[in-house]
Write an enzyme that holds these catalytic residues in place. Structure first.
Site, PDB file in Angstrom:
ATOM      1  N   SER A 161       0.836  -1.186   0.000  1.00  0.00           N
ATOM      2  CA  SER A 161       0.000   0.000   0.000  1.00  0.00           C
ATOM      3  C   SER A 161       0.884   1.253   0.000  1.00  0.00           C
ATOM      4  O   SER A 161       1.630   1.464  -0.957  1.00  0.00           O
ATOM      5  CB  SER A 161      -0.949  -0.031   1.196  1.00  0.00           C
ATOM      6  OG  SER A 161      -1.926   0.959   1.058  1.00  0.00           O
ATOM      7  N   HIS A 220      -8.181  -4.980  -0.629  1.00  0.00           N
ATOM      8  CA  HIS A 220      -6.863  -4.381  -0.402  1.00  0.00           C
ATOM      9  C   HIS A 220      -5.953  -5.276   0.422  1.00  0.00           C
ATOM     10  O   HIS A 220      -4.737  -5.104   0.415  1.00  0.00           O
ATOM     11  CB  HIS A 220      -7.025  -3.025   0.275  1.00  0.00           C
ATOM     12  CG  HIS A 220      -5.767  -2.218   0.282  1.00  0.00           C
ATOM     13  ND1 HIS A 220      -5.060  -1.915  -0.857  1.00  0.00           N
ATOM     14  CD2 HIS A 220      -5.073  -1.646   1.302  1.00  0.00           C
ATOM     15  CE1 HIS A 220      -3.999  -1.199  -0.543  1.00  0.00           C
ATOM     16  NE2 HIS A 220      -3.978  -1.018   0.760  1.00  0.00           N
TER      17      HIS A 220
END
Length: 832
Positions: free
Chosen positions: A661, A796
């Site tokens: 991320s 995610h």
């Protein structure tokens, strides 16, 4: 109040509940049995409502996230990120349309990149490209076999499916609840048992909801996002009969909210008028059994540019959601606006907030029947404890003739505070220096535990609270507890409304989590209850805290874990350096069975960096790498890489780095700006195009962290470090700064072996960041040593169950091991 791009995977606070990025701790098998209270209750509730978990500091009434794999670190509880884009509200296809329309705003020429077609998530052209790249990556990394045939996969599955791991539990009424996944329950079961039975070596669990069976019956790929129970208030603390459960189809942040009866162990029947919110990025808060507050896409003007709700409606049972009256609205430019009602011991609160930016929030509370603004600076965290407000000062605060330095935590009686008085503060924590920081709080019936990190060592201050004190402060400091060096420690109330009983957890890089019981305030007197499996032999391994000197002279800490035989060998070995450096999230010690099995047991070293942008030393350490200062994080990370080589730990060819991320942006920056320092790089679910990031998913919510490409000065700073935009510069630097021939540089010889991983279902950081980076590298002719792999589910987090977790980690770990042991800075070819 808004959350970082990787909040679902991050390290945390007392007691931490969420896992670090898979790279950080190898998707550790450890589950925390605890829940905690930290930071801003208003933010935590509202944001947790936005996506089913807490915001930057999870409050005590946060939903049960016990299902999430943990890495429980005592600093700033991290949680599930707020909503971004759900197909219902704003599809990825429409995001592409919007980005085309806005192209001139971020691209001065008005021209769009040729690879922008990859922003169309599931188009035939995009998926054809993805399938070809997946085949290429698998052929290189595990070919001619499959990840499932790699011996590492079986080891990782055994770790993830370990039936002896400590269940992460939350006490609700008469039962402790736990969400569990293993080889028999791939999607998982929500289960419960009594507290006494939980304390036994082999508890007898009762299944409450079987997610595998539900998914099969409904034809959905349900991923568990957790429950939120009705709180009936004082005198009814043990009544826990109704909740809503949140389910995501495929692991996206968009959730369906459905009312559930834990007595009958079934969804509430239609004739009982259950609360059901369709799939969306939504906020949900119980007011009472028959009233809730909901944030949802009610049409134009009700969702923020970042894809989060901007309104709150009060919904009564038996009425239509669309008819619920609006009671609160943020501004159109806000990141998110939400409200929550809750009991804090015997005190009832109604709180609303507007997140103007990621770090600037305006809070409101009900006082004497009216809504009043909570008059604190917008960067401060706001929480409550019984009949007191608790404020975390993120910057210096001069108020009513008093000075509170940045990092100070103060409490004040709520009624007088809401009335505007500021003369009854109790200082609960004040940092001794710039290497000390507040890490959140947890509580029991009569005590608050203030968790801190002081020079990278966990320290807990125990405060006794006497609500009936006749005069003076109701808080009294009664004990201090300091954890062992390079160890993590957390303590949280088993049932904060009813007792002073504690769950205490400890662990370290080489020490599995131990769960103990204790009674506040005596944290140091504990009885071991359960210990996780020790998955690897630590004989000959060591842990040490070091510092590297960054370009500007700043001392940057990092943990060096030396694997089996490294000390005896006394020579450079393959090493994996993990980094994050953003959103004030600290990287702290924690046991990772997968890191131990994959790297340490193979004679490698593992390094956890604590670079600027993180939260290891508080708000100022974070601000030192925000926006135009983002370079400081990259300078810190590269300084650690050089320090490892200078100390003889490894060589550039044998040094790999990994991050997810925001950490994927970090490792992407290493590819673009510091490729000569590494032999291999893994970038997970990364941000990479820092010009267009604001056009996709929840990118606008991170402007306060990275900068706004519509502002010329900030755009220049973004383009200065944006990995996607600096690939050409990398070629030039290889020639001019490092003496490589133009032919070799143009062919990508200056780059290490690189692997990008992401998920089609990632509606937080759009997979087109990684897709387009690889596409551009191929088009430039520098991508021969670069691989790309995309999972189709998992959101995610990159994976939604233990099967996919083991697959992803096998791909990533095998890639690193092969590249670093060969030391040739290239991925394995199928022929090899």
């Amino acid at each position: 109040p808004s959350l970082p791009p990787d909040s679902c995977r991050r390290a945390s606070s007392p007691p931490s509940l969420l896992s670090p990025p898979p790279s950080a701790r190898g998707c550790s098998n450890i589950h925390s049995p605890l829940t905690a209270t930290t930071g801003s209750r208003a933010a935590s509730h509202a944001l947790r409502l936005a996506c089913g978990a807490a915001v930057r500091a999870v409050a005590k009434h946060a939903p049960d996230v016990s299902s999430l794999p943990l890495h429980r670190r005592p600093l700033l509880l991290r949680h599930k990120l707020p909503p971004h884009l759900q197909p219902k509200h704003r599809s990825f296809r429409s995001a592409v349309t919007a980005s085309v329309a806005m192209g001139s705003e971020t691209n001065p020429s008005g021209a769009l990149p040729a690879d922008v077609f990859l922003e169309d998530l599931r188009s035939d052209e995009s998926m054809t490209w993805v399938q070809a790249e997946n085949a290429r990556a698998l052929a290189s990394i595990v070919g001619p076999g499959t990840p499932e045939e790699d011996p590492m996969y079986a080891k990782l599955r055994a770790i993830y499916d370990d039936k002896k791991k400590i269940p992460a539990v939350r006490l609700r009424g008469e039962f402790v609840y736990n969400f569990w996944q293993d080889e028999d329950h791939v999607k998982g079961i929500w289960r419960r048992t009594s507290m006494e039975d939980f304390k036994r070596e082999a508890p007898q669990w009762e299944t409450v909801l079987d997610v595998d069976a539900l998914a099969a019956a409904e034809g959905k790929s349900w991923v568990w996002k957790g429950p939120s129970f009705v709180d009936y208030g004082p005198g009814q603390e043990q009544r826990k009969d109704r909740c809503v459960v949140k389910l995501s189809d495929g692991g996206t942040d968009a959730c369906t909210v459905r009312e559930f009866d834990v007595v009958t162990k079934a969804f509430v029947l239609p004739e009982e008028n259950p609360f059901v919110v369709p799939e969306s990025k939504n906020n949900f808060s119980w007011v009472d059994r028959d009233t809730v507050w909901v944030g949802y896409d009610f049409g134009e003007g009700t969702m923020s540019p970042s894809g989060y709700p901007l309104t709150v409606r009060e919904w009564k049972r038996g009425t239509a959601l669309s008819d619920a009256p609006e009671i609160w609205r943020g501004e159109p430019t806000d990141v998110v606006a939400a409200g929550m009602a809750y009991w804090d011991k015997s005190t009832y609160y109604k709180v609303w907030y507007r997140a103007k930016t990621f770090y600037d929030t305006v809070h409101f509370a009900e006082f004497n029947g009216a809504m009043v603004e909570v008059d604190i600076p917008s960067d401060f965290a706001f929480n409550t404890f019984s009949d007191h407000v608790v404020v975390h000062c993120k910057s210096d605060w001069n108020v009513a003739g008093q000075h509170f330095a940045s990092g100070t935590v103060v409490a004040h009686p709520k009624d007088s505070f809401f009335a505007g008085e500021r003369d009854m503060f109790t200082v609960l924590y004040s940092p001794k220096d710039d290497r000390c920081t507040y890490g959140g709080s947890s509580e029991t019936k009569d005590y608050m535990m203030v968790h801190t990190l002081e020079n990278m060592v966990t320290k807990v201050y125990v405060w006794k609270f006497d609500k009936d004190a006749a005069q003076g402060s109701k808080f009294t400091l009664v004990k201090e507890y300091t954890a062992e060096n390079c160890q993590s420690f957390s303590a949280g109330g088993v049932d904060p409304s009813m007792s002073n009983d504690l769950f205490v957890t400890t662990d370290g890089f080489l020490n599995p989590v131990t769960l103990s019981t204790a009674t506040a305030p005596d944290l140091e007197i504990s009885t071991p209850l359960k210990t996780n499996t020790a998955w690897f032999d630590t004989t000959g391994m060591s842990v040490a805290l070091h510092e590297a000197t960054s370009d500007d002279g700043t001392q940057v800490p990092y943990f060096l874990i030396k694997g089996a035989g490294v000390e005896a060998a006394r020579k450079p070995v393959p090493t994996v350096l993990y980094g994050y450096g953003g959103f004030e999230i600290p990287m702290l010690p924690g046991y990772s069975a997968t890191v131990g099995e994959a790297f340490l047991s193979e004679g490698m070293c593992y390094v956890m960096s604590c670079i600027r942008g993180g939260g290891e030393f508080g708000p100022n350490w974070h601000r030192a790498a925000k926006k135009e200062k983002r370079w400081k994080a990259y300078e810190d990370f590269s300084a650690i890489a050089r320090d490892l080589v200078s100390k003889g730990v490894t060589t550039p060819e044998m040094l790999g780095c990994m991050g997810g991320s925001n950490g994927g942006l970090l490792t992407g920056a290493m590819v673009a700006h510091y490729p000569h320092l590494f032999g291999a790089v893994v970038s997970q679910c990364p941000l990479l195009d820092m010009e267009r990031y604001v056009l996709l998913t929840s990118g606008p919510s991170w402007i306060d962290e990275y900068g706004d490409p519509k502002i010329p000065a900030e755009r220049d700073a973004l383009l200065g470090f944006s990995p996607y935009h600096n690939l050409e510069k990398g070629v030039t630097d290889a020639i001019t700064a490092r003496g490589m021939s133009p032919e070799d540089a143009a062919a990508g010889a200056h780059l290490p072996a690189v692997l990008f991983t992401t998920s089609t279902a990632d509606d937080r950081v759009h997979p087109s960041h990684a897709r387009r980076m690889v596409h551009k590298m191929r088009a430039m002719g520098v991508g021969e040593g670069t691989l790309y792999h995309e999972m189709t589910e998992g959101g995610h987090a990159g994976s939604a169950d233990n099967v996919s977790r083991a697959k992803v980690k096998t791909i990533e770990n095998r890639f690193l091991i092969d590249a670093l042991f060969r030391g040739d800075r290239k991925p394995r070819t199928p022929a090899e």
